[in-house]
Design a protein around this motif. Structure first.
Motif, PDB file in Angstrom:
ATOM      1  N   SER A 212      -0.517   6.191  -2.651  1.00  0.00           N
ATOM      2  CA  SER A 212       0.421   6.172  -1.517  1.00  0.00           C
ATOM      3  C   SER A 212       1.822   5.788  -1.968  1.00  0.00           C
ATOM      4  N   ILE A 213       1.928   4.716  -2.756  1.00  0.00           N
ATOM      5  CA  ILE A 213       3.256   4.245  -3.176  1.00  0.00           C
ATOM      6  C   ILE A 213       3.914   5.273  -4.106  1.00  0.00           C
ATOM      7  N   LEU A 214       3.142   5.837  -5.049  1.00  0.00           N
ATOM      8  CA  LEU A 214       3.726   6.812  -5.976  1.00  0.00           C
ATOM      9  C   LEU A 214       4.134   8.094  -5.254  1.00  0.00           C
TER      10      LEU A 214
ATOM     11  N   LEU B 202      13.626  -0.634  -6.612  1.00  0.00           N
ATOM     12  CA  LEU B 202      13.686  -2.077  -6.877  1.00  0.00           C
ATOM     13  C   LEU B 202      12.719  -2.824  -5.951  1.00  0.00           C
ATOM     14  N   PHE B 203      12.684  -2.440  -4.671  1.00  0.00           N
ATOM     15  CA  PHE B 203      11.830  -3.094  -3.684  1.00  0.00           C
ATOM     16  C   PHE B 203      10.354  -2.935  -4.037  1.00  0.00           C
ATOM     17  N   PHE B 204       9.917  -1.682  -4.268  1.00  0.00           N
ATOM     18  CA  PHE B 204       8.503  -1.465  -4.545  1.00  0.00           C
ATOM     19  C   PHE B 204       8.108  -1.946  -5.944  1.00  0.00           C
ATOM     20  N   GLY B 205       9.043  -1.868  -6.888  1.00  0.00           N
ATOM     21  CA  GLY B 205       8.766  -2.394  -8.223  1.00  0.00           C
ATOM     22  C   GLY B 205       8.575  -3.896  -8.177  1.00  0.00           C
TER      23      GLY B 205
ATOM     24  N   ALA C 110       7.732  -5.658  -5.455  1.00  0.00           N
ATOM     25  CA  ALA C 110       6.518  -5.938  -4.689  1.00  0.00           C
ATOM     26  C   ALA C 110       5.280  -5.779  -5.580  1.00  0.00           C
ATOM     27  N   ALA C 111       5.246  -4.703  -6.374  1.00  0.00           N
ATOM     28  CA  ALA C 111       4.093  -4.465  -7.248  1.00  0.00           C
ATOM     29  C   ALA C 111       3.959  -5.588  -8.274  1.00  0.00           C
ATOM     30  N   SER C 112       5.079  -6.025  -8.848  1.00  0.00           N
ATOM     31  CA  SER C 112       5.002  -7.079  -9.863  1.00  0.00           C
ATOM     32  C   SER C 112       4.569  -8.401  -9.237  1.00  0.00           C
ATOM     33  N   VAL C 113       4.991  -8.672  -8.010  1.00  0.00           N
ATOM     34  CA  VAL C 113       4.587  -9.915  -7.326  1.00  0.00           C
ATOM     35  C   VAL C 113       3.066  -9.911  -7.114  1.00  0.00           C
ATOM     36  N   VAL C 114       2.533  -8.778  -6.646  1.00  0.00           N
ATOM     37  CA  VAL C 114       1.089  -8.673  -6.405  1.00  0.00           C
ATOM     38  C   VAL C 114       0.312  -8.851  -7.716  1.00  0.00           C
ATOM     39  N   VAL C 115       0.737  -8.115  -8.758  1.00  0.00           N
ATOM     40  CA  VAL C 115       0.006  -8.139 -10.033  1.00  0.00           C
ATOM     41  C   VAL C 115       0.060  -9.527 -10.671  1.00  0.00           C
ATOM     42  N   ILE C 116       1.263 -10.123 -10.723  1.00  0.00           N
ATOM     43  CA  ILE C 116       1.400 -11.427 -11.385  1.00  0.00           C
ATOM     44  C   ILE C 116       0.675 -12.514 -10.583  1.00  0.00           C
ATOM     45  N   SER C 117       0.737 -12.438  -9.225  1.00  0.00           N
ATOM     46  CA  SER C 117       0.030 -13.416  -8.394  1.00  0.00           C
ATOM     47  C   SER C 117      -1.472 -13.351  -8.649  1.00  0.00           C
ATOM     48  N   LEU C 118      -2.022 -12.126  -8.699  1.00  0.00           N
ATOM     49  CA  LEU C 118      -3.460 -11.966  -8.946  1.00  0.00           C
ATOM     50  C   LEU C 118      -3.838 -12.516 -10.324  1.00  0.00           C
ATOM     51  N   LEU C 119      -2.987 -12.216 -11.323  1.00  0.00           N
ATOM     52  CA  LEU C 119      -3.247 -12.709 -12.683  1.00  0.00           C
ATOM     53  C   LEU C 119      -3.356 -14.223 -12.687  1.00  0.00           C
TER      54      LEU C 119
END
Ligand SMILES: [Cu+2]
Length: 208
Positions: free
Chosen positions: A73-75, A23-26, A28-37
């Protein structure tokens, strides 16, 4: 929910740990991707003909390399956490474990204890001790599960499947056990109670 427990059972703790890790890394990844978008959508939005010229400040391969390294690294960490948890999911090699037979049938559960005693729709186990269930079925496919302990195993005729759990404290959990495989008209009512007793009460009951 297992809020009735004083201490978290190890099976539940294992799955909770993995769940919150993903949940944490999922998240975090969505925050990074959506922010960049959103950032690039605003930055490179259409301004008609008078907009700024697009300038590439970084060479493409550097961006790709960094992205790939972060992803790997994350995977890899996720894979490590998952496989490391298997040690808590596989049947433990505990000589002190209590083995109990579980026979599913249309529609209920028969539990057979080490001394040969059987109980209908009531699984009684000692607290704070490894319990290993040997699960089978008398007729059709069923599935034995205890949600609050995060354990579930198919009950198949002619086959014995195992699962294990440990409940730290005594308590009575009404309808904590249920069938998770549609098995006929009585399926919805195929429930059983989980009764966790102290070690001394267990010894007395086994001796009687
Ligand atoms: Cu069923």
């Amino acid at each position: 929910m297992y809020s009735g427990f004083l201490a978290t059972p190890p099976t539940t703790a294992t799955y909770d740990y993995l769940f919150y890790w993903y949940l944490f890394f999922g998240t975090a990844a969505s925050v990074v991707v959506i922010s960049l978008l959103v950032f690039f959508m605003v930055k490179y939005r259409s301004r008609g003909d008078g907009g700024p010229e697009i300038v590439h400040k970084t060479e493409g391969w550097k961006v790709v390399l960094v992205t790939v390294l972060i992803s790997i690294s994350i995977l890899s960490a996720a894979e490590y956490q998952t496989f490391a948890s298997f040690g808590n999911i596989e049947i433990p090699n505990d000589p002190n474990a209590v083995h109990i037979g579980v026979q599913a049938f249309q529609w209920g559960w028969t539990f057979t204890y080490p001394d040969g005693k059987t109980l209908l729709n009531n699984l009684t186990v000692p607290a704070d001790r490894t319990v290993i269930l040997n699960i089978s079925s008398k007729d059709v496919f069923h599935s034995f599960g205890i949600s609050m302990l995060a354990v579930k195993e198919d009950a198949i005729p002619g086959k014995v499947n195992q699962l294990w759990f440990l409940v730290p404290d005594p308590g009575v959990y009404k309808n904590a056990i249920r069938c998770f495989e549609l098995c006929g008209v009585g399926h919805a009512f195929m429930v059983a109670d989980l009764t966790v007793v102290s070690q001394s009460a267990w010894d007395t009951w086994m001796g009687s």
